[in-house]
Design an enzyme around this catalytic site. Structure first.
Site, PDB file in Angstrom:
ATOM      1  N   GLU A   1      33.266  45.633  35.206  1.00 54.52           N
ATOM      2  CA  GLU A   1      33.203  47.011  34.715  1.00 54.52           C
ATOM      3  C   GLU A   1      32.550  47.027  33.326  1.00 54.52           C
ATOM      4  O   GLU A   1      32.519  48.062  32.675  1.00 54.52           O
ATOM      5  CB  GLU A   1      34.606  47.623  34.615  1.00 54.52           C
ATOM      6  CG  GLU A   1      35.441  47.533  35.877  1.00 54.52           C
ATOM      7  CD  GLU A   1      36.047  46.156  36.108  1.00 54.52           C
ATOM      8  OE1 GLU A   1      36.417  45.876  37.256  1.00 54.52           O
ATOM      9  OE2 GLU A   1      36.133  45.357  35.148  1.00 54.52           O
TER      10      GLU A   1
ATOM     11  N   ASP B   1      44.051  43.875  39.885  1.00 53.94           N
ATOM     12  CA  ASP B   1      45.239  43.197  39.347  1.00 53.94           C
ATOM     13  C   ASP B   1      46.497  44.007  39.608  1.00 53.94           C
ATOM     14  O   ASP B   1      46.916  44.823  38.786  1.00 53.94           O
ATOM     15  CB  ASP B   1      45.069  42.966  37.843  1.00 53.94           C
ATOM     16  CG  ASP B   1      43.914  42.042  37.539  1.00 53.94           C
ATOM     17  OD1 ASP B   1      43.469  41.322  38.451  1.00 53.94           O
ATOM     18  OD2 ASP B   1      43.444  42.028  36.390  1.00 53.94           O
TER      19      ASP B   1
ATOM     20  N   ASP C   1      34.117  39.120  38.686  1.00 56.26           N
ATOM     21  CA  ASP C   1      35.249  39.775  38.029  1.00 56.26           C
ATOM     22  C   ASP C   1      34.792  40.365  36.695  1.00 56.26           C
ATOM     23  O   ASP C   1      33.694  40.067  36.208  1.00 56.26           O
ATOM     24  CB  ASP C   1      36.361  38.747  37.809  1.00 56.26           C
ATOM     25  CG  ASP C   1      37.705  39.385  37.500  1.00 56.26           C
ATOM     26  OD1 ASP C   1      37.859  40.605  37.713  1.00 56.26           O
ATOM     27  OD2 ASP C   1      38.610  38.651  37.046  1.00 56.26           O
TER      28      ASP C   1
END
Length: 851
Positions: free
Chosen positions: A424, A524, A421
Site C-alpha cells: 500500500e 493481518d 507485502d
C-alpha cells in the site's frame, strides 16, 4: 436513451418531451449544476452542465462539466462526468480490458434519462420497472469534493453487497464504507483496508439484479442510508458503469468482463500452504517440513516471511541464519518432494546501505517516488529503516523490477512464487520520515495531506508517504491506490517471462482488476472468533471483485490461538480457495502438531477432504478465468435469490453450485444451525438426505469438534480424486465422482483437465473438458457417464470410483460398460458406492445399475 412510458416519467415528477429531452423536473428536486445542452452521439448521449452553486466543501468549484452516457453493451451503461477539456486525473485505459464502443448496441436491457435543458442535472438508470440509479438532490463537483447520490426510496426488500476491501457482514448495512488502500496493521471493522473496490451489487425484492461500479482511484466513502446511497470522493472524475442482469452471477460476469477475468493460477497453488513470521533460521523450515512428512499431512508450499533477509533487505539471504548453500539444499529437497517455495518481498528499498545493488540500480534509472517538486526521493521507513520506493508507474520500472527478481532467482534459489507485502506503500511514518532538504514546494496547508474534505476516519497519509509525493503518472493523492496494482502486474509478467509458466503472486494491496494478476489474502487478522467469522464474508466479497484465489491467515496472525479456535479455523481454512496457515513473530506456534492429537487428526481429515475436491475447485477457478463465472465460493443468494433468508447469510456458503458448507464458527459449539433452501441436499459424509426439499428451513446439525459440516446439492456431479500428500501425487491418483440425484434420478456436472502450469491454456484451448450426467429411464435402470467434449490437452486419468447419493433401491447388478463390477449399497443412507473401476477416464464408459 429510452423511457418506456409516459407514466414512468410522470411517476418521477417530470413531463415527457419529444426528442432527447425526456425528463423535466418540476422543482421538487434541487441540483448544483444546470443542464445547458443535450445531444445524441454515436454511442449514447452527451450533456453539458454549468455550475449553479457550490458545496463549499472541496476548494474551487468546477464551472463547466460534460456528462457522457455511453451504451457500452446491452447490459452495461457508462456515464463519465468530467470537464469538457478532460483535464482532471483519469485512470489509464489499461485498467479496463474493454474500451468504449464506437456505436450503440442494437438493443439494451436498461433505459436511462437525463434532465432537460434549463433544469438541474439529474439522471436515471432503470432495468424494467426497477430503478438502478436515480440521482438525488445534491450533485457537487468541486476540485476536491465530488458527490453524487442515488435516491432509491425505501431500501426495504433491497440487499446490497460489495464495496471493499472491508471487514464486516456480507450484506451492506446503513453506514459509511471507507475506500482507500492502507496498511491497517490488523484487519478491523469500520475502516479502510488494503484494497479499493468501489463496486456494489444490488438485489431487489422482485429478484432484479444490478451493479454499480465507480472507476475512480481517489480516497472516498460510500454512505448507505435508509433511502439513499451517496458517493463522496475527493478527486478525479465520476466514471460510473451501471450493470444489469437476470442474476447476481451475471452482474459479476459483466463486471469482470470490464476489469478482467481472474488469473488462472497454477494447480499446485490450490494445495495447502504453510508460513510463519518468525522462522529465524533455515533449520526452522527444515524441521517443519520433516514433521509434515512424519505425520503424513498434505502440503504443497512453504513460505519465508522477512526473517530470511539480511537486515531486512530485499533480494538477500542472511548469511548466518540462512546460509545460501543450506537454503539451496532445502529448496532442492522441497522440489524433489513435489513442493514449492515462496518468499516475501516488500517494495521499500533501503537507501542508507553501502553497495546495495537494488538501491544503486534504482538511482541509475532515477526511479524513486519523488517529493512534490521532484527534487529528490520521498523517504519512508519500513523494516530495514529508511527506504525509498520504486515508482511502478515509471516506464523503466518494469526493467528495474525484472532485473532484481531475475538476479535474485539466478544467484540464490529457484523460487516458485513471490509474496508482495506492505505494498500500500506502507511506511512507519505519516507523510515523510525526513526533514525535506530542500523543502518540498507544497502549499500550506498541504491540499493533499490535508484536503478541504477528508472522506476517511484517519488522516490521508496515515501509515504511508505524503499524498504530495510525485509519480511519473501524477501525484500520490491520485495514484496511491494503484501502487500495489502495478507492482503486482509487473511481478506476474516477470515471473511468467523467465519461468515460462504460470506465475504465483500473492498481494496484499489490491485495486480494481488486480485479480487478473494473481492471488490475495485478507491481511493481518487476529486469532479471534469474530475474525474467523468475518473471513467468510471477506472471501465472498473478494471473489465478487475478481479474485478466484483468496483466503485468510488460518488460525489468525496476531495473538495466541486457543486450540478450539485453531481447530475450527483449520476446518474452515481447508475450504478457502487460498489455504494457508500463517502467524506472527513471538506468537506460539499453531502448526498441525502444536496442539492435541485430536487437532492433528482433524487437520489431516480436513486437508484430505480439500485434496479430494481439488478437481472441482480447479474447474471452478478455471471457469472464473475463462468467462468470469462467479465464483469458487458463492453467497447463498447467488443460487437462491428468491429466498429472502439466503440474502443475509454469511456464516454458510456454497462452493460452486454443488456443495453447501456450514462451518462451526462459534466458541464451544457442538452443533450448527444451518439453513437449507427448498432444494435437495445430502450429507457429504453419509449420503443421507437432509431437510425437506419442498421448503426452506433451519436444521440443527451435529458438529462435534472433529466434524466439518458439508452437504451435496441434489442434481449435481462433483469430480474428485483420491487425495495424496501434495497436488502432484493427487493428480496421478484415481478419479472419483460424487453423484447426487434429484428425486427423478438425474444429475449433471462438468470438469476440466490441463497440465496445471502452461501459459495461455484457455486462449490456446489446451485443456480437456468433460460433461457428466446421470439419468433414470423411468422403469428400472439408472446410468452415469462422463463424455469428453474437448480434448485439447489429452491428459491421462483413471476412473476409480463413483458414489451415488439418492438411490432408492438396492441394485441387482452394477455394470461398467457392460461388465459387472463390485459395489456396496447402504440401505439407510441410500448411497451406492462403486469402487475399483480402473477405466480410462477419456474412453467411452457408462456405469449402469438396475433395481
Amino acid at each position: 436513451f429510452i423511457v418506456d412510458t409516459k407514466e414512468s416519467v410522470m411517476g418521477r415528477g417530470g413531463v415527457l418531451l419529444v426528442g432527447l429531452v425526456v425528463l423535466c423536473l418540476n422543482g421538487t428536486l434541487r441540483g448544483e449544476y444546470e443542464v445547458t445542452g443535450v445531444e445524441s452521439t454515436s454511442a449514447g448521449v452527451s450533456a453539458t452542465l454549468s455550475l449553479s452553486s457550490s458545496s463549499g466543501l472541496g476548494g474551487d468549484p468546477v464551472e463547466a462539466l460534460q456528462a457522457d452516457f455511453v451504451e457500452f453493451s446491452e447490459q452495461v451503461l457508462r456515464l463519465t462526468i468530467t470537464t469538457p477539456e478532460n483535464d482532471r486525473y483519469r485512470l489509464p485505459s489499461s485498467i479496463l480490458v474493454k474500451s468504449n464502443p464506437t456505436e450503440r448496441p442494437s438493443n439494451t436491457d436498461y433505459s436511462y434519462s437525463v434532465s432537460s435543458v434549463g433544469s438541474y442535472f439529474t439522471f436515471n438508470v432503470s432495468f424494467g420497472e426497477s430503478d438502478i440509479f436515480q440521482s438525488g438532490e445534491e450533485f457537487y463537483f468541486d476540485d476536491q469534493y465530488l458527490q453524487v447520490q442515488n435516491e432509491m426510496g425505501t431500501l426495504d426488500g433491497r440487499t446490497f453487497y460489495g464495496l471493499g476491501e472491508r471487514v464486516g457482514s456480507l450484506a451492506l448495512k446503513n453506514k459509511k464504507y471507507y475506500i482507500f488502500n492502507r496498511d491497517q496493521g490488523g484487519a478491523v471493522e469500520g475502516v479502510n483496508l488494503y484494497g479499493s473496490h468501489p463496486f456494489y451489487l444490488q438485489l431487489d425484492d422482485s429478484g432484479v439484479a444490478s451493479g454499480v461500479f465507480l472507476l475512480n482511484s481517489n480516497a472516498m466513502h460510500v454512505e448507505v442510508a435508509d433511502h439513499s446511497l451517496t458517493y463522496r470522493t475527493i478527486g478525479g472524475a465520476l466514471d460510473f458503469f451501471f450493470i444489469v442482469s437476470d442474476s447476481l452471477d451475471g452482474v459479476v460476469q459483466q463486471y469482470l468482463g470490464l476489469v478482467g477475468f481472474p488469473y488462472l493460477h497454477p494447480y499446485w497453488s490450490l494445495g495447502f500452504q504453510q508460513s510463519r513470521y518468525g522462522w529465524r533460521h533455515i533449520q526452522d523450515l527444515e524441521s517443519v517440513l520433516q514433521k509434515y512428512e512424519y505425520y503424513g499431512i498434505p502440503l504443497d508450499v512453504m513460505y519465508n516471511d522477512i526473517g530470511y533477509m539480511e537486515d531486512y533487505l530485499d533480494f538477500t539471504f542472511d548469511p548466518v541464519r540462512y546460509p545460501l548453500a543450506q537454503v539451496q539444499d532445502f529448496v532442492s529437497t522441497l522440489h524433489s518432494k513435489n513442493k514449492r517455495y515462496v518468499v516475501i518481498i516488500d517494495p521499500g528499498i533501503a537507501n542508507t546501505v553501502p553497495d546495495y545493488p537494488a538501491y544503486e540500480r534504482g538511482e541509475q534509472l532515477d526511479l524513486w517516488v519523488k517529493q512534490f517538486d521532484g527534487s529528490g526521493p520521498m523517504i519512508g521507513k519500513v523494516w530495514p529503516g529508511e527506504v525509498v520506493f520504486p515508482d511502478f508507474t515509471h516506464p523503466d520500472s518494469y526493467v528495474y523490477w525484472q532485473e532484481q527478481i531475475e538476479e535474485f532467482y539466478n544467484t540464490t534459489v529457484p523460487i516458485d512464487g513471490i509474496w508482495l507485502d506492505m505494498n500500500e506503500m506502507s511506511s512507519f511514518c505519516f507523510g515523510s520520515c525526513s526533514q525535506y532538504d530542500p523543502p518540498m514546494m507544497v502549499p500550506s496547508p498541504d491540499p493533499y495531506d490535508e484536503p478541504p474534505y477528508n472522506p476517511l476516519l484517519s488522516q490521508m497519509n496515515a501509515s504511508t508517504i505524503s499524498m504530495s509525493s510525485s509519480f511519473y503518472q501524477g501525484i500520490n493523492y491520485d495514484v496511491h491506490n494503484l501502487y500495489g496494482y502495478y507492482e503486482h502486474e509487473h511481478t506476474r509478467f516477470i515471473l511468467e517471462d523467465f519461468l515460462q509458466q504460470r506465475s504465483f503472486t500473492l498481494t496484499r494491496s489490491t485495486f480494481v482488476g488486480s485479480g487478473r494478476n494473481g492471488a490475495h489474502w485478507l491481511g493481518d487478522n487476529f486469532a479471534q472468533w469474530s475474525d474467523m467469522q468475518n473471513s467468510i464474508a471477506g472471501v465472498l466479497s473478494m471473489q465478487m471483485f475478481g479474485f478466484s484465489m483468496v483466503g485468510a491467515d488460518i488460525c489468525g496472525f496476531n495473538l495466541p490461538t486457543p486450540e478450539e479456535l485453531c481447530s475450527r479455523w483449520q476446518q474452515l481454512g481447508s475450504l478457502y480457495p487460498f489455504s494457508r496457515n500463517h502467524n506472527a513473530i513471538l506468537m506460539p506456534p499453531q502448526l498441525p502438531w502444536s496442539y492435541s492429537h485430536t487437532h492433528l487428526t482433524l487437520t489431516i481429515d480436513a486437508l484430505r477432504t480439500r485434496y479430494t475436491l481439488l478437481p472441482y475447485y480447479y474447474t471452478l477457478m478455471f471457469d472464473m478465468s475463462r468467462n468470469g463465472k462467479c465464483c469458487v465460493w458463492r453467497p447463498m443468494a447467488f443460487e437462491y435469490s428468491g429466498d429472502a433468508e439466503c440474502r443475509k447469510l454469511d456464516q454458510q456458503f456454497l462452493i460452486g453450485d454443488s456443495i453447501l458448507a456450514a462451518p462451526v464458527v462459534t466458541k464451544r459449539a457442538v452443533n450448527v444451525s444451518t439453513y437449507f433452501p427448498a432444494d435437495r441436499f445430502y450429507d457429504y459424509y453419509t449420503g443421507e438426505i437432509v431437510g425437506d426439499e419442498t421448503k426452506g428451513e433451519y436444521i440443527t446439525i451435529d458438529a462435534p469438534i472433529e466434524k466439518l459440516p458439508l452437504f451435496l446439492r441434489g442434481g449435481r456431479v462433483v469430480p474428485g480424486q483420491v487425495p495424496g500428500l501434495n497436488t502432484v501425487e493427487s493428480r496421478e491418483n484415481d478419479f472419483l465422482f460424487l453423484v447426487s440425484l434429484t428425486a427423478d434420478g438425474s444429475a449433471s456436472g462438468s470438469f476440466v483437465l490441463d497440465d496445471g502450469l502452461s501459459l495461455e491454456t484457455i486462449s490456446k484451448g489446451a485443456y480437456d473438458e468433460y460433461e457428466c450426467s446421470a439419468s433414470f429411464d423411468g422403469s428400472a435402470t439408472y446410468s452415469f457417464s462422463c463424455m469428453q467434449s474437448k480434448a485439447g490437452a489429452k491428459e491421462s486419468r483413471v476412473l476409480g470410483a463413483v458414489l451415488v447419493n439418492g438411490v432408492p433401491c438396492k441394485p441387482t447388478d452394477v455394470q461398467l460398460t457392460g461388465t459387472s463390477v463390485l459395489y456396496d449399497y447402504d440401505k439407510k443412507s441410500q448411497r451406492l458406492a462403486v469402487t475399483g473401476l480402473r477405466a480410462d477416464l477419456s474412453s467411452e464408459w457408462t456405469v449402469t445399475w438396475a433395481c
